[in-house]
Design a protein around this motif. Sequence first.
Motif, PDB file in Angstrom:
ATOM      1  N   ALA A   9       0.836  -1.247   0.005  1.00 15.83           N
ATOM      2  CA  ALA A   9       0.013   0.014   0.062  1.00 15.83           C
ATOM      3  C   ALA A   9       0.870   1.145  -0.044  1.00 15.83           C
ATOM      4  O   ALA A   9       1.600   1.231   0.911  1.00 15.83           O
ATOM      5  N   ALA A  10       0.452   2.234  -0.842  1.00 17.81           N
ATOM      6  CA  ALA A  10       1.077   3.408  -1.057  1.00 17.81           C
ATOM      7  C   ALA A  10       1.244   4.215   0.422  1.00 17.81           C
ATOM      8  O   ALA A  10       0.305   4.143   1.114  1.00 17.81           O
ATOM      9  N   GLY A  11       2.425   4.896   0.693  1.00 18.13           N
ATOM     10  CA  GLY A  11       2.318   5.707   1.954  1.00 18.13           C
ATOM     11  C   GLY A  11       1.546   7.117   1.598  1.00 18.13           C
ATOM     12  O   GLY A  11       0.987   7.470   0.475  1.00 18.13           O
ATOM     13  N   TRP A  84       3.429  -3.163   3.630  1.00 15.42           N
ATOM     14  CA  TRP A  84       2.992  -4.686   2.967  1.00 15.42           C
ATOM     15  C   TRP A  84       1.415  -4.537   3.355  1.00 15.42           C
ATOM     16  O   TRP A  84       1.122  -4.779   4.774  1.00 15.42           O
ATOM     17  N   LEU A  85       0.439  -5.003   2.236  1.00 14.24           N
ATOM     18  CA  LEU A  85      -0.782  -5.104   2.518  1.00 14.24           C
ATOM     19  C   LEU A  85      -0.951  -6.567   2.548  1.00 14.24           C
ATOM     20  O   LEU A  85      -2.055  -6.830   3.451  1.00 14.24           O
ATOM     21  N   PRO A 132      -4.198 -10.076   9.012  1.00  9.24           N
ATOM     22  CA  PRO A 132      -3.413  -9.715   7.747  1.00  9.24           C
ATOM     23  C   PRO A 132      -2.239 -10.891   7.331  1.00  9.24           C
ATOM     24  O   PRO A 132      -1.720 -10.598   6.468  1.00  9.24           O
ATOM     25  N   GLN A 133      -2.277 -11.906   8.139  1.00  8.80           N
ATOM     26  CA  GLN A 133      -1.236 -12.967   7.776  1.00  8.80           C
ATOM     27  C   GLN A 133      -1.903 -13.871   6.776  1.00  8.80           C
ATOM     28  O   GLN A 133      -1.006 -14.464   5.869  1.00  8.80           O
ATOM     29  N   VAL A 199       5.970  -8.886   7.201  1.00  9.00           N
ATOM     30  CA  VAL A 199       6.762  -7.983   7.723  1.00  9.00           C
ATOM     31  C   VAL A 199       7.637  -7.352   6.700  1.00  9.00           C
ATOM     32  O   VAL A 199       7.872  -6.092   6.711  1.00  9.00           O
ATOM     33  N   ALA A 200       8.324  -8.307   5.706  1.00  5.53           N
ATOM     34  CA  ALA A 200       9.140  -7.763   4.777  1.00  5.53           C
ATOM     35  C   ALA A 200       9.175  -8.800   3.434  1.00  5.53           C
ATOM     36  O   ALA A 200       8.789  -9.970   3.739  1.00  5.53           O
TER      37      ALA A 200
END
Length: 212
Positions: A9-11, A84-85, A132-133, A199-200
């Motif tokens: 997701a954009a900041g 991260w979405l 969200p996992q 997370v990444a």
Amino acid sequence: MRLDHVSFAAGPDGLASTAQRIGGLLGTEFVDGGVHPRFGTRNVTLPLAGNTYMEIVEVLDHPASDKAPFGQAVRARSALGGGWLGWVVAVDDISTVEGRLGREAVKGNRHRPDGTELLWQQVGVNGLISDPQLPYFIQWQSPAELHPSNGATGDFSLACLEIAGDPQRVSEWLGETVEAPLEDVKVEWVAPNGTPGIVAVQLQTPNGLVRI
């Protein structure tokens, strides 16, 4: 069932700036993917090896973004500063997933800048919002040659997903072991007691491994 794409997701600086920043880290540029009118969002994409891709998505000031779960999810993540979405699993028959989850898939579409329309169905975004996992599921209805991974040179690929969560919980959601859709992509389960979600992501690039 296979890994289809990962979604960022954009900041608060917006889609263009986020794409420029991440593209600079990776040493490449993202492609304009167009608007999702049903969801009130738009995206840019990066084709990756293995029929996968990465998207950066932004919510629009559009009524659909308040109604559609995907628009709500993007808006909420961007409001937290972006990041991260989630991750998305492609299936051949989404009706099987509908039956298992007890939910109906929704239709999705977007028009690329060249006018090409992509069509798909998706289900499970509410699961991602609450936990969200969990990935959501997509069945592409457009021909394979229009998949956003097309154009990948092989220079860029997903190497590893770092997910905070419980692999057993994700396996139950998938209806099969979590390793099944991921194939060559490594998963590191981190922070089991932390906030769940990606997370990444580590991507292999011509300049080496990049963690975003």
